[in-house]
Motif scaffolding. Structure first.
Motif, short mmCIF file in Angstrom:
data_model
loop_
_atom_site.label_atom_id
_atom_site.label_comp_id
_atom_site.label_asym_id
_atom_site.label_seq_id
_atom_site.Cartn_x
_atom_site.Cartn_y
_atom_site.Cartn_z
N VAL A 47 11.68 19.38 109.66
CA VAL A 47 11.56 18.92 108.28
C VAL A 47 10.11 18.66 107.90
CG1 VAL A 47 12.26 17.12 106.63
CG2 VAL A 47 13.86 17.89 108.40
N VAL A 48 9.31 18.15 108.84
CA VAL A 48 7.97 17.66 108.48
C VAL A 48 6.83 18.45 109.10
CG1 VAL A 48 8.81 15.31 108.07
CG2 VAL A 48 8.04 15.97 110.37
N ALA A 49 7.11 19.50 109.86
CA ALA A 49 6.05 20.23 110.56
C ALA A 49 4.98 20.73 109.60
CB ALA A 49 6.65 21.40 111.35
N ARG A 50 5.39 21.30 108.47
CA ARG A 50 4.40 21.83 107.52
C ARG A 50 3.57 20.70 106.91
NH1 ARG A 50 6.14 26.05 102.91
NH2 ARG A 50 6.32 27.32 104.82
N ALA A 51 4.24 19.60 106.54
CA ALA A 51 3.50 18.49 105.93
C ALA A 51 2.51 17.89 106.91
CB ALA A 51 4.49 17.41 105.46
N VAL A 52 2.86 17.82 108.19
CA VAL A 52 1.93 17.32 109.21
C VAL A 52 0.77 18.28 109.37
CG1 VAL A 52 1.65 16.81 111.68
CG2 VAL A 52 3.67 15.97 110.45
N ALA A 53 1.06 19.58 109.40
CA ALA A 53 0.01 20.59 109.54
C ALA A 53 -0.94 20.58 108.35
CB ALA A 53 0.64 21.97 109.71
N GLU A 54 -0.39 20.33 107.15
CA GLU A 54 -1.22 20.33 105.94
C GLU A 54 -1.94 18.99 105.73
OE1 GLU A 54 1.57 21.35 102.94
OE2 GLU A 54 1.51 23.52 103.37
N GLY A 55 -1.56 17.96 106.48
CA GLY A 55 -2.28 16.68 106.42
C GLY A 55 -1.70 15.64 105.49
N SER A 56 -0.56 15.92 104.84
CA SER A 56 0.01 14.91 103.95
C SER A 56 0.80 13.86 104.74
CB SER A 56 0.91 15.55 102.90
OG SER A 56 1.95 16.28 103.50
N LEU A 57 1.21 14.21 105.96
CA LEU A 57 1.87 13.27 106.85
C LEU A 57 1.12 13.19 108.17
CD1 LEU A 57 5.68 14.09 106.40
CD2 LEU A 57 4.42 12.15 105.44
N ARG A 58 1.26 12.06 108.85
CA ARG A 58 0.63 11.88 110.15
C ARG A 58 1.68 11.49 111.17
NH1 ARG A 58 -2.28 7.61 109.20
NH2 ARG A 58 -1.47 6.07 110.70
N SER A 59 1.64 12.14 112.32
CA SER A 59 2.57 11.82 113.39
C SER A 59 2.06 10.61 114.17
CB SER A 59 2.71 13.02 114.33
OG SER A 59 3.50 12.70 115.44
N VAL A 60 2.95 9.68 114.46
CA VAL A 60 2.61 8.47 115.19
C VAL A 60 3.15 8.60 116.62
CG1 VAL A 60 2.91 5.97 115.31
CG2 VAL A 60 2.73 7.11 113.08
#
Length: 294
Positions: free
Chosen positions: A247-260
């Motif tokens: 669900v979030v791989a693209r958003a993490v790659a684009e920088g809008s989300l950060r993995s903790v």
């Protein structure tokens, strides 16, 4: 020597009468006689003795009869194999799938299944794990695809893939304290979570139990009914969530989300079917396709 000649020979030998054998095979008496005559002339033998209006097997015919039967039996077995292999898989399949699977994992696999089995009509309904389980139990769906645990013991579960989970926050979210390497302080976070009955919420419930607390001990800020709504709320800075990497791989790659950093177990994607309902050819084909056993 042809299979038709053998078939006529066996029929005449078993009935001892040319006309009766011809009637059984749906051919004329003259066609049956011509086939026997051609078989005898081709090999220079006499298969029958003509006794008045009747015929009986000659010595050569007695020896040839079991061999002719064996050839016909093997030909029938070979035909059955080819008919089974070439059997067209048709019909319709009703699939119930949980949101993560339906939106991110399933579409490409159904597209490739359609290429292989274009005569199968597919329909997909989307719900959480509990809803998918209920649909399979009551027959509303032929099969289900879930990432959460199922409760009924009359369902078969077949693993089809593995999913990786992530704890994510907005890129602008303050740094999160670690209580130990790979263990963030989950009680200090403001949570955005899925509704009860979803596999994604189940992961957070398991994590809370692992930490010796309950879901009620967490700061639940928002409960939303879809992965997309949760992702957008987290991107907007509303809080943290645990969600599938799909669900979030693209958003993490684009920088809008950060993995903790957080140690989370992987979870299975599973196909569920009812133990008491016989699988159709289409269901078996889809199961083989999704498990990679085609």
């Amino acid at each position: 020597m042809t299979l038709d000649q053998l078939r006529i020979f066996v029929a005449v030998a078993e009935r001892g009468h040319m006309t009766k054998a011809a009637e059984l095979l749906g051919i004329s008496q003259s066609a049956a006689s011509a086939a026997i005559r051609a078989l005898e002339e081709q090999h220079g033998v006499h298969l029958f003795n003509r006794v008045g209006r009747n015929i009986e097997l000659a010595q050569t015919g007695h020896r040839f009869l079991p061999e002719a039967k064996a050839v016909l039996e093997r030909a029938a077995a070979a035909r059955n194999v080819l008919e089974h292999v070439s059997q067209t898989v048709t019909g319709s399949l009703s699939i119930a799938a949980s949101q993560t699977i339906a939106s991110y994992w399933l579409p490409r696999r159904l597209a490739s299944f359609h290429e292989a089995y274009p005569a199968v009509r597919l329909s997909v309904s989307i719900g959480n794990t509990r809803q998918v389980e209920a649909n399979v139990l009551d027959g509303a769906a032929d099969l289900g695809l879930v990432e959460g645990r199922t409760e009924s013991d009359i369902l078969r579960r077949t693993k089809v893939d593995v999913d990786r989970l992530m704890l994510v926050v907005a890129s602008s979210h303050p740094e999160i304290a670690e209580v130990a390497p790979g263990h963030s302080d989950i009680k200090d976070l403001r949570w955005i979570i899925r509704e009860g009955g979803s596999g994604t919420r189940e992961v957070l419930e398991d994590l809370a139990r692992r930490e010796g607390i309950s879901l009620a001990d967490l700061q639940i800020f928002l409960v939303l009914p879809s992965n997309e709504a949760i992702r957008q709320a987290v991107e907007a800075g509303a809080g943290a969530t645990i969600i599938s990497e799909l669900v979030v791989a693209r958003a993490v790659a684009e920088g809008s989300l950060r993995s903790v950093p957080l140690e989370l177990p992987k979870r299975d994607f599973a196909m569920i079917t009812h133990r008491d309902r016989q699988a159709s050819l289409a269901q078996m084909a889809l199961k083989a396709h999704l498990t990679g056993k085609t």
